[in-house]
Design a protein around this motif. Sequence first.
Motif, PDB file in Angstrom:
ATOM      1  N   LEU A 347       0.175  10.598  -0.079  1.00 32.19           N
ATOM      2  CA  LEU A 347      -0.516   9.560  -0.844  1.00 32.19           C
ATOM      3  C   LEU A 347      -0.050   8.166  -0.435  1.00 32.19           C
ATOM      4  O   LEU A 347      -0.860   7.260  -0.207  1.00 32.19           O
ATOM      5  N   ASN A 348       1.262   7.980  -0.344  1.00 35.40           N
ATOM      6  CA  ASN A 348       1.781   6.654  -0.019  1.00 35.40           C
ATOM      7  C   ASN A 348       1.480   6.265   1.421  1.00 35.40           C
ATOM      8  O   ASN A 348       1.170   5.106   1.705  1.00 35.40           O
ATOM      9  N   SER A 349       1.549   7.232   2.334  1.00 38.40           N
ATOM     10  CA  SER A 349       1.281   6.908   3.742  1.00 38.40           C
ATOM     11  C   SER A 349      -0.195   6.597   3.967  1.00 38.40           C
ATOM     12  O   SER A 349      -0.536   5.701   4.756  1.00 38.40           O
ATOM     13  N   VAL A 350      -1.088   7.309   3.281  1.00 35.94           N
ATOM     14  CA  VAL A 350      -2.518   7.004   3.377  1.00 35.94           C
ATOM     15  C   VAL A 350      -2.803   5.621   2.788  1.00 35.94           C
ATOM     16  O   VAL A 350      -3.561   4.830   3.374  1.00 35.94           O
ATOM     17  N   ALA A 351      -2.181   5.322   1.651  1.00 32.71           N
ATOM     18  CA  ALA A 351      -2.382   4.006   1.026  1.00 32.71           C
ATOM     19  C   ALA A 351      -1.922   2.889   1.944  1.00 32.71           C
ATOM     20  O   ALA A 351      -2.598   1.862   2.099  1.00 32.71           O
ATOM     21  N   SER A 352      -0.758   3.058   2.580  1.00 26.13           N
ATOM     22  CA  SER A 352      -0.228   2.012   3.467  1.00 26.13           C
ATOM     23  C   SER A 352      -1.090   1.861   4.704  1.00 26.13           C
ATOM     24  O   SER A 352      -1.375   0.738   5.155  1.00 26.13           O
ATOM     25  N   SER A 353      -1.541   2.987   5.258  1.00 23.04           N
ATOM     26  CA  SER A 353      -2.338   2.915   6.480  1.00 23.04           C
ATOM     27  C   SER A 353      -3.709   2.288   6.213  1.00 23.04           C
ATOM     28  O   SER A 353      -4.190   1.460   6.995  1.00 23.04           O
ATOM     29  N   TRP A 354      -4.345   2.666   5.099  1.00 25.32           N
ATOM     30  CA  TRP A 354      -5.640   2.068   4.767  1.00 25.32           C
ATOM     31  C   TRP A 354      -5.496   0.567   4.538  1.00 25.32           C
ATOM     32  O   TRP A 354      -6.285  -0.230   5.059  1.00 25.32           O
ATOM     33  N   THR A 355      -4.500   0.184   3.773  1.00 25.27           N
ATOM     34  CA  THR A 355      -4.342  -1.229   3.402  1.00 25.27           C
ATOM     35  C   THR A 355      -3.957  -2.095   4.587  1.00 25.27           C
ATOM     36  O   THR A 355      -4.561  -3.147   4.826  1.00 25.27           O
ATOM     37  N   LEU A 356      -2.934  -1.659   5.332  1.00 27.18           N
ATOM     38  CA  LEU A 356      -2.376  -2.503   6.393  1.00 27.18           C
ATOM     39  C   LEU A 356      -3.097  -2.355   7.725  1.00 27.18           C
ATOM     40  O   LEU A 356      -3.194  -3.323   8.488  1.00 27.18           O
ATOM     41  N   ASP A 357      -3.593  -1.148   8.009  1.00 32.15           N
ATOM     42  CA  ASP A 357      -4.207  -0.909   9.319  1.00 32.15           C
ATOM     43  C   ASP A 357      -5.713  -1.143   9.333  1.00 32.15           C
ATOM     44  O   ASP A 357      -6.269  -1.505  10.373  1.00 32.15           O
ATOM     45  N   ILE A 358      -6.363  -0.906   8.209  1.00 32.49           N
ATOM     46  CA  ILE A 358      -7.824  -0.994   8.196  1.00 32.49           C
ATOM     47  C   ILE A 358      -8.304  -2.207   7.415  1.00 32.49           C
ATOM     48  O   ILE A 358      -8.922  -3.120   7.989  1.00 32.49           O
ATOM     49  N   GLN A 359      -8.030  -2.242   6.127  1.00 28.18           N
ATOM     50  CA  GLN A 359      -8.593  -3.319   5.310  1.00 28.18           C
ATOM     51  C   GLN A 359      -8.063  -4.694   5.715  1.00 28.18           C
ATOM     52  O   GLN A 359      -8.820  -5.659   5.799  1.00 28.18           O
ATOM     53  N   SER A 360      -6.758  -4.780   5.984  1.00 28.96           N
ATOM     54  CA  SER A 360      -6.185  -6.071   6.376  1.00 28.96           C
ATOM     55  C   SER A 360      -6.709  -6.550   7.721  1.00 28.96           C
ATOM     56  O   SER A 360      -6.828  -7.754   7.960  1.00 28.96           O
ATOM     57  N   ARG A 361      -7.024  -5.604   8.626  1.00 32.46           N
ATOM     58  CA  ARG A 361      -7.496  -5.979   9.961  1.00 32.46           C
ATOM     59  C   ARG A 361      -8.978  -6.326   9.942  1.00 32.46           C
ATOM     60  O   ARG A 361      -9.447  -7.090  10.792  1.00 32.46           O
ATOM     61  N   LEU A 362      -9.735  -5.757   8.994  1.00 35.16           N
ATOM     62  CA  LEU A 362     -11.172  -6.043   8.929  1.00 35.16           C
ATOM     63  C   LEU A 362     -11.490  -7.253   8.048  1.00 35.16           C
ATOM     64  O   LEU A 362     -12.586  -7.815   8.136  1.00 35.16           O
ATOM     65  N   ALA A 363     -10.540  -7.640   7.188  1.00 33.56           N
ATOM     66  CA  ALA A 363     -10.765  -8.771   6.280  1.00 33.56           C
ATOM     67  C   ALA A 363     -10.852 -10.085   7.056  1.00 33.56           C
ATOM     68  O   ALA A 363     -10.129 -10.294   8.039  1.00 33.56           O
ATOM     69  N   LYS A 364     -11.743 -10.977   6.630  1.00 33.01           N
ATOM     70  CA  LYS A 364     -11.881 -12.271   7.296  1.00 33.01           C
ATOM     71  C   LYS A 364     -10.699 -13.182   7.004  1.00 33.01           C
ATOM     72  O   LYS A 364     -10.286 -13.983   7.842  1.00 33.01           O
TER      73      LYS A 364
END
Length: 513
Positions: A347-364
């Motif tokens: 759970l924690n690793s998925v949360a960190s990967s989604w937040t830091l690797d995907i959402q943060s990189r796609l955010a303007k």
Amino acid sequence: MQGFTVIDLIILVVYLAAVLVAGLFFAKKDMKGKEYFKGDGTIPWWVTSVSIFATLLSPISFLSLAGNSYAGTWIMWFAQLGMLVAIPLAIRFFLPVYAKLDIDTAYHYLELRYGSKALRILGAVMFIIYQIGRMSIIMYLPCMVLASLTGINVNILILIMGVIAIIYSYTGGLKSVLWTDFIQGSVLIVGIIFALIYLMSHIDGGIGAVFNSFWTEHKFLAPDQPIFDANILRDSVFIMIFGAGLNTLGSYVSSQDIVQRFTTTTDTKKLNKMMHTNGILSLVLATAFYLIGTGLYVFYQQNPLPPAAAQDQIFASYIAFELPVGITGLLLAAIYAAAQSTLSTGLNSVASSWTLDIQSRLAKNEISFEKQTRIGQYVSLFVGIFSIVVAVLLASGGITSAYEWFNGFMGLVLGILVGIFILGVFFRNANACGAFAGFAASTAVMIYVKYMMTGVSIWSYSLISITVCLVVGLIASWIYNAVTGKKSEAPRFTVYSDFKKGLKEEKVEAAQA
């Protein structure tokens, strides 16, 4: 044969309550942003080391390792020796790079090395899909076993396990996960050692009878099992050790649930201690499991078989019907602990990967630490609920075969991911074009090998995929450079040779001084 008693149930309930209280205790500090995903710098290395051990030892391993040696030989034990390949390679070539770069996630390295957000997102997506499937199966399988032994409804066991893991993963982030992993890993270690000693003391002839079965009944290694085969695509003890070593290296290098533990510190000495301690724990406990399995084989030649005596349930059945009241509850709690530990980590690793690797990189715009924490909490909550639902569906028997196929396929592809990490760390001229080409080629080759070719040892899969990725990746990188007229140059400290060069310079300076 007393089975699962009320006292054992009370011990199981008290244990689960204690884990929840411990998780909430370590969540007292309000951590935000990277602290939520990487800890606050106060977590001892030995806690993290036990957490890595608890993460890698899933309940599937707990149940199957003893089952393997009970029903067959110790041939699969040799796969555990892959640690002797994986740990030195990780310590020597990868951990110094990760520590120097102070990466946030495993896939952060890919962006730093290749200058590609797309590669970082690709790695994160592959990991997240695989991990969600893995968490669902890890909830489903042990709960099915425990339900048959305890009489508790399997859906209730799944729900309790998921809710407890969600609560402390949501509230305390990685710090809570690591400390609860440590508690659950410690329970597991103590429980297994006790079970081994108790079993050996109740076998006529003791441990001598177990060792005697190695030679008289070939319980250690069958006569037809080859030690070495020049054709590395065939099964042998050698390719099992080497192939398992590459598989484990892949977890250490490219799987966020393990790499996340490395991000808790940039001190290479502490990282090395983590790895060595984890290796010792893994080898010792795996050996204990195999001794238990062979011990159960000898024990049940001397005593009647218990109910639910199937291969992967034999150890759990022994716990339920042979151990003293109270100890049964503690050992079944250890099985539950192995599942809960793996689940909370996921759970924690998925949360960190989604937040830091995907959402943060796609955010303007840059996402604040407060918002990162909220996103991570919501992701862990959503993924936890989704995994519970899938586990309940699996338990109902509706989609078992299709889901197992899907999980196996994603596990294969995730294993291929390690090739682009190796390409980046060892080859300075490799570029993003080469990494994408290598990943695509090795994925295509391994799908063909797995589903179209017979007779190829599964232990050679990682060797094949890494070799294809490196060869195609280097050729594609060279072609890209030749066509574009550009020269690929890895950023400083993203390749191992930078550290090797630095060590030589330090020796020269020391000699001149």
